[in-house]
Motif scaffolding. Structure first.
Motif, mmCIF file in Angstrom:
data_model
loop_
_atom_site.group_PDB
_atom_site.id
_atom_site.type_symbol
_atom_site.label_atom_id
_atom_site.label_comp_id
_atom_site.label_asym_id
_atom_site.label_seq_id
_atom_site.Cartn_x
_atom_site.Cartn_y
_atom_site.Cartn_z
ATOM 1 N N GLY A 37 67.412 -0.272 26.413
ATOM 2 C CA GLY A 37 68.245 -0.646 25.280
ATOM 3 C C GLY A 37 69.418 -1.498 25.743
ATOM 4 O O GLY A 37 69.699 -1.612 26.949
ATOM 5 N N ASP A 39 72.819 -1.114 25.322
ATOM 6 C CA ASP A 39 73.935 -0.377 25.913
ATOM 7 C C ASP A 39 73.555 0.254 27.246
ATOM 8 O O ASP A 39 74.381 0.340 28.156
ATOM 9 C CB ASP A 39 74.428 0.703 24.950
ATOM 10 N N ARG A 118 65.168 -3.629 16.487
ATOM 11 C CA ARG A 118 66.035 -2.450 16.531
ATOM 12 C C ARG A 118 67.261 -2.703 17.403
ATOM 13 O O ARG A 118 68.383 -2.303 17.047
ATOM 14 C CB ARG A 118 65.259 -1.252 17.072
ATOM 15 N N MET A 119 67.059 -3.353 18.551
ATOM 16 C CA MET A 119 68.196 -3.631 19.434
ATOM 17 C C MET A 119 69.173 -4.593 18.784
ATOM 18 O O MET A 119 70.397 -4.421 18.884
ATOM 19 C CB MET A 119 67.699 -4.190 20.773
ATOM 20 N N ALA A 122 71.208 -2.841 16.282
ATOM 21 C CA ALA A 122 72.159 -1.928 16.919
ATOM 22 C C ALA A 122 73.397 -2.651 17.454
ATOM 23 O O ALA A 122 74.489 -2.078 17.450
ATOM 24 C CB ALA A 122 71.469 -1.168 18.053
ATOM 25 N N VAL A 123 73.233 -3.887 17.925
ATOM 26 C CA VAL A 123 74.373 -4.595 18.534
ATOM 27 C C VAL A 123 75.039 -5.568 17.573
ATOM 28 O O VAL A 123 76.102 -6.120 17.885
ATOM 29 C CB VAL A 123 73.945 -5.358 19.807
ATOM 30 N N GLU A 125 76.729 -5.354 14.807
ATOM 31 C CA GLU A 125 78.090 -5.088 14.333
ATOM 32 C C GLU A 125 79.111 -5.385 15.430
ATOM 33 O O GLU A 125 80.174 -5.961 15.169
ATOM 34 C CB GLU A 125 78.219 -3.634 13.877
#
Length: 215
Positions: A37, A39, A118-119, A122-123, A125
């Motif tokens: 992922g 992070d 999905r990644m 997730a990033v 924002e």
């Protein structure tokens, strides 16, 4: 004083979009990002996966964010090259749309594509530029490519369009149905080719009912 490999890399110009080393870094980053992922991935792990030093990565990419953005753009560009490679001069418009829809959905439900989406979500924002880059290179670019093909079909008298780009996005959204969303939200079972074809065929029928040229 001798010049080491890392010294040579550090002196290399930053603008080498097609260099072998840059491609190696992106390929290594893809493996690490998909495994850990965004992070969880570290530049040390990317360097190891790519077979380069961490200093070499920073010759080409100033940050992990920039590297991830390059990966997104690279993958979306490669998909776009093949997505709409259909012969629009032969066959009826339903066959052309069907081939485009099946090609599009076959790509959309691939595990790597789902992981990438999905990644990005997730990033997005924290790094909105990455989200925007994905949208521009993926959905936006795909819609523009399809809009051009729809205009060709309209010029051949096969379609009567309201708005090329809006109509293109409408068709692509209908082709997805619920199949891609189910995977994004955790359904572990990808759709079968028959399910993809059924959803695309439904989208083609609805689209042509609205935009097909009437005899």
């Amino acid at each position: 004083m001798s010049i080491t490999e890392s010294d040579t890399d550090r002196a290399a110009p930053r603008a080498e979009p097609e260099s072998t080393k840059r491609r190696d870094i992106i390929d290594g980053a893809r493996r690490v990002f998909f495994d850990k992922g965004f992070d969880g991935a570290s530049m040390d792990e990317v360097a190891k996966a790519a077979g380069v030093s961490k200093a070499t990565i920073y010759v080409y990419f100033s940050s992990k964010e920039e590297l991830f953005e390059a990966l997104v753009l690279n993958d979306r560009a490669r998909s776009a090259e093949h997505l709409f490679e259909v012969d629009t001069s032969t066959g009826d418009v339903a066959s052309v749309l069907r081939r485009i829809g099946i090609s599009f959905m076959t790509m959309m439900v691939q595990p790597d594509h789902i992981r990438l989406v999905r990644m990005v979500i997730a990033v997005a924002e924290k790094f909105p530029r990455v989200g925007r880059s994905f949208f521009d290179a993926g959905p936006c670019h795909g819609g523009q490519r399809l809009a051009a093909l729809l205009r060709q079909q309209a010029d051949l008298g096969r379609l009567v369009l309201d708005d090329d780009l809006a109509d293109a996005h409408l068709f692509l959204n209908m082709c997805q149905g619920k199949l891609a969303k189910e995977l994004l939200f955790g359904n572990p079972t990808p759709p079968t080719p028959a399910q993809i074809e059924e959803t695309v065929d439904r989208a083609v029928r609805v689209f042509l009912a609205a935009y097909g040229a009437k005899a």
